[in-house]
Motif scaffolding. Structure first.
Motif, mmCIF file in Angstrom:
data_model
loop_
_atom_site.group_PDB
_atom_site.id
_atom_site.type_symbol
_atom_site.label_atom_id
_atom_site.label_comp_id
_atom_site.label_asym_id
_atom_site.label_seq_id
_atom_site.Cartn_x
_atom_site.Cartn_y
_atom_site.Cartn_z
ATOM 1 N N LYS A 130 0.826 -1.367 -0.589
ATOM 2 C CA LYS A 130 -0.096 0.346 0.002
ATOM 3 C C LYS A 130 0.735 1.277 0.407
ATOM 4 C CE LYS A 130 -1.595 3.174 2.944
ATOM 5 N NZ LYS A 130 -0.246 4.250 3.916
ATOM 6 N N VAL A 131 0.662 2.183 -0.659
ATOM 7 C CA VAL A 131 0.728 3.691 -0.764
ATOM 8 C C VAL A 131 -0.434 4.239 -0.300
ATOM 9 C CG1 VAL A 131 2.802 3.291 -2.190
ATOM 10 C CG2 VAL A 131 0.972 4.141 -3.105
ATOM 11 N N LEU A 132 0.456 5.596 0.540
ATOM 12 C CA LEU A 132 -0.630 6.943 0.560
ATOM 13 C C LEU A 132 0.019 8.069 -0.321
ATOM 14 C CD1 LEU A 132 -2.273 8.476 3.811
ATOM 15 C CD2 LEU A 132 -1.144 9.367 2.296
ATOM 16 N N VAL A 133 -0.856 8.348 -1.449
ATOM 17 C CA VAL A 133 -0.595 9.704 -1.760
ATOM 18 C C VAL A 133 -0.974 10.350 -2.002
ATOM 19 C CG1 VAL A 133 0.989 9.905 -4.472
ATOM 20 C CG2 VAL A 133 0.868 8.274 -3.273
ATOM 21 N N ARG A 173 8.299 3.150 -10.333
ATOM 22 C CA ARG A 173 8.755 2.597 -10.245
ATOM 23 C C ARG A 173 8.852 1.049 -9.287
ATOM 24 N NH1 ARG A 173 14.344 2.849 -5.911
ATOM 25 N NH2 ARG A 173 15.203 1.385 -6.868
ATOM 26 N N LEU A 174 7.695 1.809 -8.552
ATOM 27 C CA LEU A 174 6.702 0.977 -7.565
ATOM 28 C C LEU A 174 6.080 -0.329 -7.846
ATOM 29 C CD1 LEU A 174 6.303 -0.664 -4.427
ATOM 30 C CD2 LEU A 174 4.701 1.098 -4.458
ATOM 31 N N SER A 175 5.467 0.490 -9.031
ATOM 32 C CA SER A 175 4.235 -0.418 -10.231
ATOM 33 C C SER A 175 4.865 -1.720 -10.806
ATOM 34 C CB SER A 175 3.613 0.592 -10.700
ATOM 35 O OG SER A 175 2.378 -0.179 -11.860
ATOM 36 N N ASP A 176 5.908 -0.983 -11.425
ATOM 37 C CA ASP A 176 6.920 -2.415 -12.098
ATOM 38 C C ASP A 176 7.164 -3.168 -11.108
ATOM 39 O OD1 ASP A 176 6.447 -0.535 -14.765
ATOM 40 O OD2 ASP A 176 7.752 0.671 -13.962
ATOM 41 N N LEU A 218 -1.586 -1.663 -3.814
ATOM 42 C CA LEU A 218 -2.905 -1.010 -3.239
ATOM 43 C C LEU A 218 -2.509 1.034 -3.297
ATOM 44 C CD1 LEU A 218 -6.067 -0.698 -1.032
ATOM 45 C CD2 LEU A 218 -4.391 -1.591 0.311
ATOM 46 N N PHE A 219 -3.502 1.604 -3.753
ATOM 47 C CA PHE A 219 -3.251 2.581 -3.467
ATOM 48 C C PHE A 219 -3.867 3.999 -2.741
ATOM 49 C CE2 PHE A 219 -0.526 5.196 -6.612
ATOM 50 C CZ PHE A 219 -0.578 6.894 -5.992
ATOM 51 N N GLU A 220 -3.760 3.890 -2.113
ATOM 52 C CA GLU A 220 -4.402 5.404 -1.620
ATOM 53 C C GLU A 220 -4.481 6.445 -1.607
ATOM 54 O OE1 GLU A 220 -4.993 6.868 3.102
ATOM 55 O OE2 GLU A 220 -3.661 5.562 2.642
ATOM 56 N N LEU A 221 -5.464 7.327 -2.144
ATOM 57 C CA LEU A 221 -4.642 8.778 -3.297
ATOM 58 C C LEU A 221 -5.586 9.474 -2.187
ATOM 59 C CD1 LEU A 221 -4.613 10.129 -5.659
ATOM 60 C CD2 LEU A 221 -6.996 9.519 -6.753
ATOM 61 N N TRP A 224 -8.448 0.957 -5.870
ATOM 62 C CA TRP A 224 -8.081 2.310 -5.191
ATOM 63 C C TRP A 224 -8.593 2.245 -3.685
ATOM 64 C CZ3 TRP A 224 -4.770 6.081 -8.062
ATOM 65 C CH2 TRP A 224 -4.496 5.494 -9.370
ATOM 66 N N LYS A 225 -8.162 2.923 -3.061
ATOM 67 C CA LYS A 225 -8.069 2.986 -1.880
ATOM 68 C C LYS A 225 -9.067 4.737 -2.242
ATOM 69 C CE LYS A 225 -6.697 3.143 3.068
ATOM 70 N NZ LYS A 225 -6.320 4.160 3.933
ATOM 71 N N ILE A 226 -9.570 5.443 -1.395
ATOM 72 C CA ILE A 226 -10.398 6.560 -1.991
ATOM 73 C C ILE A 226 -11.060 7.335 -1.586
ATOM 74 C CG2 ILE A 226 -9.775 5.955 -5.273
ATOM 75 C CD1 ILE A 226 -13.114 6.156 -4.959
ATOM 76 N N GLU A 227 -11.053 8.471 -1.510
ATOM 77 C CA GLU A 227 -11.890 9.357 -0.496
ATOM 78 C C GLU A 227 -12.916 8.928 -0.541
ATOM 79 O OE1 GLU A 227 -9.733 13.618 1.291
ATOM 80 O OE2 GLU A 227 -8.857 12.687 -0.747
ATOM 81 N N GLY A 228 -14.289 8.996 0.186
ATOM 82 C CA GLY A 228 -15.697 9.190 -0.329
ATOM 83 C C GLY A 228 -16.356 10.283 -0.401
ATOM 84 N N VAL A 229 -17.138 10.144 -1.172
ATOM 85 C CA VAL A 229 -17.645 11.532 -1.921
ATOM 86 C C VAL A 229 -19.200 11.210 -1.756
ATOM 87 C CG1 VAL A 229 -16.655 11.745 -3.987
ATOM 88 C CG2 VAL A 229 -18.400 9.433 -4.276
ATOM 89 N N GLU A 230 -20.379 12.877 -2.101
ATOM 90 C CA GLU A 230 -22.025 12.549 -1.330
ATOM 91 C C GLU A 230 -22.764 12.149 -2.351
ATOM 92 O OE1 GLU A 230 -21.939 13.915 1.615
ATOM 93 O OE2 GLU A 230 -20.326 14.742 1.927
#
Length: 311
Positions: free
Chosen positions: A121-124, A145-148, A158-161, A206-212
């Motif tokens: 996992k990364v937090l970006v 680089r990490l993805s490859d 697992l990508f936290e955006l 994708w680990k993403i923020e919630g939307v309304e």
């Protein structure tokens, strides 16, 4: 290796490091050996909450633990999670940085192989309109680089955006962060995902923020699956928000094709951990509360998902 993940995934996230030391233990300095012992014990208490959820019927195959090496490894949380058949996720990023970089530098691959998590996992923090374009480019280069490496080694990403507002964007929302979240952030998130994909970075979840709005969740899921990425999925993060706020985000995302669960942390364990640390509750009770909070969010997600016929 094809990108994506098949199956439900409900992650209890407790990979916080710098913020964990500061908020729950008041540490503004590097932790001492005793500090590290106490922090690692607190991490294990959170994991005990997940064990309680399993004892109460949570499905191990869709239950995940997101825990860091620094404070999780000393009490063998990664090993225990894998031993119980849970999905293990571990962070790669350096904690507390605005710009993504590797926690262990060029040795990141050796650390991943040592613990063998199901997901790295990364937090970006990435805003496509960030005036610091050089920082965005540097982040994309490191993430490529990490993805490859991950996909060359048959491992899941697992990508936290997070998309923090620029000063100009916040001004457009009259300084109101809720307005920014509702009016500007969804499209900025979509563009951020598009940028990241365009840089050749292939994400599995994708680990993403919630939307309304459900339409925004649909837009984001569609972008994550653009250009043949049909098996890529999303989980929703909690951002430490109230139960009411997280419930609302879950209710909008759960029915959307492409969403498979959540990765929630402080909203589940924050209050119970605080009460344990200050002596208000005993360890077993704190773990029970954490487990019940986790199960409640699983129920909210599943009931929201079931509102759509045919899902």
């Amino acid at each position: 290796m094809n990108s994506g993940y098949d199956g439900k995934l409900f992650i209890l996230a407790f990979d916080h490091r710098g913020s964990f030391q500061k908020k729950w233990f008041g540490l503004e300095r590097d932790p001492t050996e005793e500090d590290r012992r106490r922090i690692s014990d607190a991490k294990h208490l959170i994991f005990e909450g997940l064990v309680h959820a399993l004892d109460e019927g949570a499905d191990a195959g869709s239950t995940g633990a997101l825990v860091d090496e620094q404070f999780g490894a000393p009490t063998n949380i990664p090993g225990e999670a894998k031993g119980r058949g849970l999905r293990l996720a571990m962070p790669v990023e350096k904690s507390g940085q605005n710009e993504f970089d590797f926690q262990y530098g060029d040795e990141f691959g050796a650390h991943i192989e040592q613990f063998d998590p199901d997901f790295s996992k990364v937090l970006v923090r990435y805003n496509p309109d960030d005036p610091d374009t050089d920082m965005n480019r540097r982040q994309l280069d490191r993430l490529k680089r990490l993805s490859d490496w991950l996909h060359q080694h048959d491992r899941k990403f697992l990508f936290e955006l997070l998309v923090p507002a620029t000063d100009d964007q916040l001004a457009r929302a009259d300084g109101d962060t809720d307005r920014y979240d509702a009016e500007l952030r969804p499209e900025l998130m979509r563009r951020a995902i598009e940028d990241i994909q365009g840089a050749g970075i292939e994400v599995d979840i994708w680990k993403i923020e919630g939307v309304e709005e459900r339409s925004d969740a649909e837009m984001l899921a569609e972008q994550t699956r653009a250009n043949g990425r049909d098996d890529v999925t999303c989980v929703l993060l909690g951002r430490g928000a109230s139960d009411e706020k997280v419930d609302g985000w879950l209710s909008q995302a759960a029915p959307v094709e492409g969403f498979i669960g959540f990765a929630i942390g402080r909203s589940i364990w924050g209050d119970s951990l605080k009460d344990f640390i200050d002596g208000s509750v005993e360890r077993d009770e704190a773990a029970r509360q954490i487990g019940e909070n986790y199960l409640r969010f699983v129920k909210v997600y599943e009931e929201s998902e079931a509102t759509v016929a045919g899902r």
